[in-house]
Design a protein around this motif. Structure first.
Motif, mmCIF file in Angstrom:
data_model
loop_
_atom_site.group_PDB
_atom_site.id
_atom_site.type_symbol
_atom_site.label_atom_id
_atom_site.label_comp_id
_atom_site.label_asym_id
_atom_site.label_seq_id
_atom_site.Cartn_x
_atom_site.Cartn_y
_atom_site.Cartn_z
ATOM 1 N N GLN A 97 5.648 0.917 8.408
ATOM 2 C CA GLN A 97 4.181 1.323 8.277
ATOM 3 C C GLN A 97 4.376 2.043 9.329
ATOM 4 N N TRP A 140 1.251 -5.886 12.758
ATOM 5 C CA TRP A 140 1.463 -6.553 11.831
ATOM 6 C C TRP A 140 2.843 -6.824 12.128
ATOM 7 N N ILE A 165 1.430 -3.575 2.832
ATOM 8 C CA ILE A 165 0.944 -2.629 4.296
ATOM 9 C C ILE A 165 0.400 -1.096 3.289
ATOM 10 N N HIS A 183 -3.168 -0.017 4.752
ATOM 11 C CA HIS A 183 -3.470 1.433 4.827
ATOM 12 C C HIS A 183 -4.706 2.290 4.519
#
Length: 502
Positions: free
Chosen positions: A145, A340, A459, A463
């Motif tokens: 992340q 997450w 992931i 975003h």
């Protein structure tokens, strides 16, 4: 007189023996199955490079669906045809000894890695992914992340204006940094020098592999390193990579000693796992070998994740209703779990189903379960595969077959979500192994990194779809055509997209 004739006779005999041996080694093994080529007579290398899929389609309908194998020209190894075998042989292939049917040998030979100085796939690197990476995967979520946050911020800085960028130019550096953080560690993940090494290695390797495979007789490929500019570039970037890795390797060796003495939490990355693997085997830890291991791990994963993510992005752009549902699901799951982890990522079932449906219709490899017969191999029904022959099972066509998947030509975004709700909730997710879909292979030799691919792509899209709007450039209405290359197809990496902060 006899003194003159003796060496002449000896040389003639030696030449005759060499010719006989060469004939044996270059003789193409005969396959006891139909051989398909282009029916119009144009069987040029260029034709096979860009249109081999049409032969696969014909063979699938005519033979594979009837349970029969067929053969065709193998662009990756012109010395012997490729054998495409039906699904009924799946269990035998996946359970066959690697001493008889080998994936490692197939990959190393088809890429001519040994001849160009490229990385070889070994049982060691596969074991590192299967055991060490998958065990550490939950701990990797936060660093992944962080990499996304930083790279998106650089490549797509805050702006209310549309920013033109092709998807590959966004995803490649992003995935490259994520993989560096995973397999190399915190010291080099954001190093421009390291990423220049990885990029140069990958592009030089692709160019050298095709040129040496197409332009050199197998007996003479060892000479290519003296003449080919890209092979020379490979050796140069390898040396640079070794220099960058040496302090990292030293730090991991010290870390292993400290941990043995109960000191410190230790590093959790690919270099540490490789150091541990070599120590466990009582083998010397050499920078040149770890560089080659890293080149395989990083190179293979960066390319695979990038093309999969770009393909999914195109499909998502074509389906705004699915995009809205996925955005809503991300908000809901994040609010429920507060962040997450692998568990919360697993709760993104709408996204996961969409990803898997995109994979079903746009599998990058038309064939998987590739194996090379290291010796003559006979299946239970008597089908004989000569030594040196590469075998393949269909993947893309199997995934699209309407007799296997209802409405197989239709993109059904919730197909796999329904199947999880109606059946086993632990099956039918993106990284699942299934006998009726083979993008990951099957059995004990299935792709060991598929769980990493699954989490990284999720992931990335968390975003992307929550922070940006994306659209095609002017004049483009839907997914651009894929690029075809022998038995592979990749999404259009040159397609220009427009991004804007939401």
């Amino acid at each position: 007189m006899s003194m003159v004739l003796l060496p002449t006779t000896a040389l003639a005999l030696l030449a005759w023996l060499m010719i006989r041996q060469l004939a044996k080694l270059t003789k193409k093994p005969k396959l006891d199955m139909p051989y398909l080529d282009f029916e119009d007579g144009d069987n040029s290398m260029q034709r096979y490079l860009h249109d081999a899929g049409s032969i696969l389609e014909r063979g699938y309908e005519q033979y594979l669906k009837e349970g029969l194998p067929f053969a065709m020209f193998n662009y990756m190894d012109a010395s012997t045809p490729m054998a495409v075998i039906p699904l009924k042989y799946l269990e035998e292939v996946r359970s066959a000894s690697t001493c008889k049917l080998s994936f490692n040998s197939f990959l190393n030979k088809s890429t001519v890695a040994k001849d160009i100085g490229g990385p070889l796939v070994t049982d060691r690197v596969i074991r590192v992914v299967r055991q060490d990476l998958n065990r550490a995967l939950n701990e990797m979520i936060e660093p992944i992340q962080q990499a996304c946050d930083k790279v998106f911020g650089i490549l797509l800085p805050p702006s209310r204006d549309w920013t033109p960028l092709n998807g590959h130019s966004l995803l490649w550096p992003l995935v490259s940094r994520i993989m560096a953080r995973t397999f190399v560690g915190p010291e080099l993940w954001d190093s421009e020098e390291w990423h220049a090494v990885v990029s140069s290695y990958f592009h030089a390797g692709l160019a050298a592999s095709q040129r040496v495979r197409d332009g050199y007789h197998p007996w003479l490929r060892w000479t290519a390193k003296y003449f080919d500019k890209d092979i020379k570039a490979i050796y140069a970037v390898r040396r640079k990579g070794e220099e960058l890795l040496k302090p990292v390797i030293d730090a991991r060796i010290a870390d292993a000693r400290n941990q043995a003495n109960g000191q410190g939490p230790g590093f959790n990355d690919g270099v540490r796992w490789l150091v541990d693997a070599y120590r466990a085997e009582n083998k010397p830890i050499k920078a040149e070998q770890i560089m080659q291991d890293e080149a395989f791990l990083v190179g293979a994963s960066v390319h695979g994740i990038t093309v999969n993510a770009l393909s999914i992005l195109f499909d998502l752009m074509d389906r705004p209703e699915s995009l809205a549902e996925i955005q809503a699901e991300i908000s809901q799951v994040h609010a429920e779990y507060g962040g997450w982890t692998r568990k919360s990522l697993g709760a993104l079932r709408v996204m996961d189903s969409f990803m898997k449906e995109s994979q079903r219709l746009h599998t990058p490899q038309h064939c998987t379960m590739q194996r090379r017969a290291l010796e003559g191999y006979t299946f239970k029904d008597g089908l004989y595969i000569p030594a040196g022959t590469s075998i393949f099972l269909p993947s893309r066509l199997l995934g699209r077959d309407p007799d296997v998947h209802p409405d197989g030509a239709k993109f059904d975004a919730k197909r796999w979500k329904r199947m999880r709700e109606e059946g086993d909730a632990t099956k039918f997710h993106f990284a699942s192994l299934q006998n009726d879909m083979l993008p990951w292979g099957s059995g004990p030799h299935a792709c060991p990194g598929r769980f990493l691919v699954q989490e990284v792509i999720k992931i990335i899209f968390i975003h992307l779809v929550t922070k940006y709007d994306v659209k095609y450039s002017e004049g483009v209405e839907s997914r651009p055509p894929d690029y075809l290359e022998h038995t592979n197809s990749i999404p259009n990496i040159m397609a220009l997209l427009l991004f804007k902060e939401r």
